[in-house]
Design an enzyme around this catalytic site. Structure first.
Site, PDB file in Angstrom:
ATOM      1  N   HIS A 157      -4.281  -6.146   5.295  1.00 12.80           N
ATOM      2  CA  HIS A 157      -4.710  -6.892   4.107  1.00 12.80           C
ATOM      3  C   HIS A 157      -5.811  -6.133   3.370  1.00 12.80           C
ATOM      4  CE1 HIS A 157      -2.486 -10.314   5.740  1.00 12.80           C
ATOM      5  NE2 HIS A 157      -2.770 -11.017   4.651  1.00 12.80           N
ATOM      6  N   ARG A 192     -10.799 -11.361   5.790  1.00 14.05           N
ATOM      7  CA  ARG A 192     -10.059 -11.284   7.053  1.00 14.05           C
ATOM      8  C   ARG A 192     -10.967 -11.565   8.250  1.00 14.05           C
ATOM      9  NH1 ARG A 192      -5.708 -12.801   6.678  1.00 14.05           N
ATOM     10  NH2 ARG A 192      -4.732 -11.519   8.298  1.00 14.05           N
ATOM     11  N   HIS A 198      -9.353 -10.595  11.925  1.00 11.00           N
ATOM     12  CA  HIS A 198      -9.751  -9.197  12.102  1.00 11.00           C
ATOM     13  C   HIS A 198     -11.215  -9.082  12.473  1.00 11.00           C
ATOM     14  CE1 HIS A 198      -6.167  -6.967  10.899  1.00 11.00           C
ATOM     15  NE2 HIS A 198      -5.985  -7.865   9.953  1.00 11.00           N
ATOM     16  N   ASP A 202     -12.064  -3.405  12.087  1.00 10.31           N
ATOM     17  CA  ASP A 202     -10.688  -3.352  11.566  1.00 10.31           C
ATOM     18  C   ASP A 202     -10.715  -3.235  10.042  1.00 10.31           C
ATOM     19  OD1 ASP A 202      -9.955  -3.933  14.185  1.00 10.31           O
ATOM     20  OD2 ASP A 202      -9.492  -6.031  13.770  1.00 10.31           O
TER      21      ASP A 202
END
Length: 285
Positions: A157, A192, A198, A202
């Site tokens: 994303h 995220r 995440h 990440d």
């Protein structure tokens, strides 16, 4: 956390993935393997992992901010439609296939290229997602089973949001638009962490992957021609429009009560200073 869930709500808007019809600039074989470029993610229980744990707690705290939580939920829908909806106001021009075909086409092709830069690295590192590690819920519960056993490093994303922000800032090159677009691109990744899908590392790795991808795309012969036409289309569509990319043009549709900072990025209930609501400046103390 139950209160956070109630504040945020549990429904996620689904959007069509128009990027699926785009033409990627590269195949996986033509792109560098990010598994050999990115540092390995922090090992669980290592000193570096403490920072990820701290940010996970920050993400859960941000869920209590109703506006920021809602933004994170919108950002959770991986699609070009999400990019257009979330970035369009800051960009300064509504992006549609009919009215802005050149901008729509180049965005479609860039979005279609994102999967190839991170998918192999996800498989290689196979990192456990934070909600699975802690066995806790997220703000998008309907996606938990699907992603529970997928690797989280790097964040896909984040690649989508950051690469799209770089592209749109390459079309509307005003300093105000660049600031707003890159800020929103940054927030897209942070969503995220807030969502619980995440770790912070990440997301950081996703931004690096997106930067590598966009550097390569920017030198692609087809892209160079598309960018020139997209810039010309933007100028033609906005000629005579004042302050394109300014906070006034970043405002939501009439009747909306969402607040924005002076740079055009969404404000939260905790934002102090000058914010804009319904086209009017307001000072929060």
């Amino acid at each position: 956390m139950m209160a956070a869930a109630l504040l945020c709500g549990m429904a996620t808007v689904q959007a069509a993935g128009d990027e699926k019809n785009g033409h990627a600039y590269f195949t996986k074989a033509q792109l560098p393997n990010m598994a050999y470029i990115l540092p390995a993610p922090p090992e669980f229980e290592s000193a570096r992992f403490v920072a990820d744990q701290s940010q996970y707690l920050w993400g859960k705290l941000m869920r209590l901010d109703e506006a920021r939580c809602a933004q994170a939920k919108r950002d959770a829908v991986y699609s070009m439609a999400t990019i257009i909806e979330e970035f369009g106001g800051i960009f300064g021009l509504e992006i549609t296939k009919e009215d802005t075909p050149e901008i729509y086409s180049i965005l479609q092709d860039v979005c279609a290229s994102c999967d190839s830069i991170y998918s192999d690295a996800k498989v290689y590192f196979n990192r456990q997602r934070p909600y699975a590690y802690y066995n806790e819920g997220t703000i998008v519960p309907e996606k938990e089973d699907k992603h529970r056993y997928e690797g989280s490093y790097p964040s896909g994303h984040t690649v989508l949001g950051w690469t799209s922000a770089l592209l749109l800032a390459d079309i509307n090159t005003s300093p105000e638009a660049m600031q707003g677009l890159l800020t929103r691109g940054y927030e897209f990744g942070q969503s995220r962490v807030i969502a619980g899908y995440h770790w912070q590392s990440d997301v950081d790795a996703g931004r690096m992957a997106g930067t590598v991808l966009y550097h390569m795309i920017r030198n692609h012969e087809r892209f160079i021609g598309q960018l020139e036409r997209a810039r010309a289309e933007f100028v033609a569509k906005t000629s005579g429009v004042e302050n394109v990319g300014s906070p006034a043009n970043a405002m939501p549709r009439e009747g909306s009560t969402r607040a924005y900072r002076i740079d055009g990025t969404p404000a939260t209930d905790y934002t102090k200073g000058v914010v804009i609501m319904n086209g009017q400046k307001t000072v929060r103390k």
